[in-house]
Write a protein that holds these residues in place. Structure first.
Motif, PDB file in Angstrom:
ATOM      1  N   ARG A  37       7.019  -0.660   7.242  1.00 55.61           N
ATOM      2  CA  ARG A  37       7.473  -1.268   8.511  1.00 55.61           C
ATOM      3  C   ARG A  37       7.866  -2.748   8.376  1.00 55.61           C
ATOM      4  O   ARG A  37       8.925  -3.144   8.843  1.00 55.61           O
ATOM      5  CB  ARG A  37       6.422  -1.078   9.585  1.00 55.61           C
ATOM      6  N   SER A  94       0.849  -1.190   0.000  1.00 54.90           N
ATOM      7  CA  SER A  94       0.000   0.000   0.000  1.00 54.90           C
ATOM      8  C   SER A  94       0.890   1.247   0.000  1.00 54.90           C
ATOM      9  O   SER A  94       2.062   1.171   0.364  1.00 54.90           O
ATOM     10  CB  SER A  94      -0.939  -0.006   1.211  1.00 54.90           C
ATOM     11  N   PRO A  95       0.338   2.394  -0.372  1.00 51.29           N
ATOM     12  CA  PRO A  95       1.144   3.612  -0.482  1.00 51.29           C
ATOM     13  C   PRO A  95       1.258   4.395   0.827  1.00 51.29           C
ATOM     14  O   PRO A  95       1.186   5.622   0.836  1.00 51.29           O
ATOM     15  CB  PRO A  95       0.393   4.405  -1.547  1.00 51.29           C
ATOM     16  N   THR A  96       1.439   3.692   1.926  1.00 49.67           N
ATOM     17  CA  THR A  96       1.544   4.367   3.221  1.00 49.67           C
ATOM     18  C   THR A  96       2.909   4.107   3.849  1.00 49.67           C
ATOM     19  O   THR A  96       3.581   3.128   3.518  1.00 49.67           O
ATOM     20  CB  THR A  96       0.458   3.860   4.191  1.00 49.67           C
ATOM     21  N   VAL A  97       3.263   4.971   4.757  1.00 58.13           N
ATOM     22  CA  VAL A  97       4.517   4.799   5.488  1.00 58.13           C
ATOM     23  C   VAL A  97       4.462   3.515   6.316  1.00 58.13           C
ATOM     24  O   VAL A  97       5.461   2.802   6.446  1.00 58.13           O
ATOM     25  CB  VAL A  97       4.802   6.028   6.382  1.00 58.13           C
ATOM     26  N   HIS A  98       3.303   3.194   6.841  1.00 57.24           N
ATOM     27  CA  HIS A  98       3.145   1.984   7.658  1.00 57.24           C
ATOM     28  C   HIS A  98       3.429   0.712   6.851  1.00 57.24           C
ATOM     29  O   HIS A  98       3.822  -0.308   7.424  1.00 57.24           O
ATOM     30  CB  HIS A  98       1.746   1.919   8.267  1.00 57.24           C
ATOM     31  N   ALA A  99       3.243   0.759   5.550  1.00 56.26           N
ATOM     32  CA  ALA A  99       3.498  -0.403   4.705  1.00 56.26           C
ATOM     33  C   ALA A  99       5.000  -0.722   4.629  1.00 56.26           C
ATOM     34  O   ALA A  99       5.376  -1.834   4.270  1.00 56.26           O
ATOM     35  CB  ALA A  99       2.938  -0.163   3.309  1.00 56.26           C
TER      36      ALA A  99
END
Length: 190
Positions: free
Chosen positions: A37, A30-35
């Motif tokens: 991790r 996904s295009p998130t910073v959490h992805a």
């Protein structure tokens, strides 16, 4: 025999190994910073292995620059080194994907130790061929870094069973030791 083919072949193999390792870095889902991790351990393992392969490539280059010629024994010793280096992508991915679990960390150390021993065998084979008074033999000298690295790997392997982070710290220590440029061969050839 001329050393150019050995150098070119080894350069190609190491370049392929680095390429294989980078292909193990998968795009986040996904295009998130959490992805990012879950990818951190894989990335850290990749960085460590990339540094190791870079150090071997650099030292191999210097080793062959100081080599006068090669023999069949040198060719086999070089293939022995390349065999152990070729395992870095697998153990690196295994260690990273399993978040530095103790068994993959232990096996990473086994491969690192075997590669260090293989490099020593290659170096010794070349010195034996070129002679004790060769520029390479004089450049190697006491070889403190070369002797210290296998000791640290040999310490890190059983340490992985007690505390994997001690082993990882020892692997990083060896990398840092070798990141400081080793100019013995350059000085000898200058």
């Amino acid at each position: 025999m001329h050393k150019g083919r050995v150098e070119a072949f080894s350069d190609g193999v190491i370049a392929i190994l680095i390429t294989i390792m980078v292909l193990e870095l998968h795009v986040p889902k996904s295009p998130t910073v959490h992805a990012l991790r879950p990818l951190v351990p894989v990335l850290l393992s990749y960085v460590l292995s990339f540094i190791y392969l870079g150090i071997y490539w650099n030292n191999h280059h210097h080793l062959l620059q100081a080599t006068r010629h090669v023999s069949g024994a040198v060719l086999w010793a070089n293939l022995h080194l390349l065999f152990w280096l070729s395992l870095f992508p697998s153990v690196s991915a295994w260690m990273g994907e399993n978040h530095f679990a103790k068994v993959p960390v232990l096996f990473y150390g086994i491969v690192a130790l075997a590669a260090a021993v293989a490099y020593y065998i290659l170096q010794t084979t070349i010195v034996r061929l070129d002679g004790a008074a060769s520029p390479l033999a004089e450049a190697i000298g006491r070889d403190l870094k070369g002797k210290m690295s296998p000791v640290l790997y040999a310490t890190a392997i059983p340490a992985a069973l007690l505390n994997r982070w001690i082993s990882v710290a020892l692997y990083v220590t060896v990398a840092v030791i070798w990141l400081i440029p080793d100019r013995r061969v350059e000085r000898q050839l200058a």
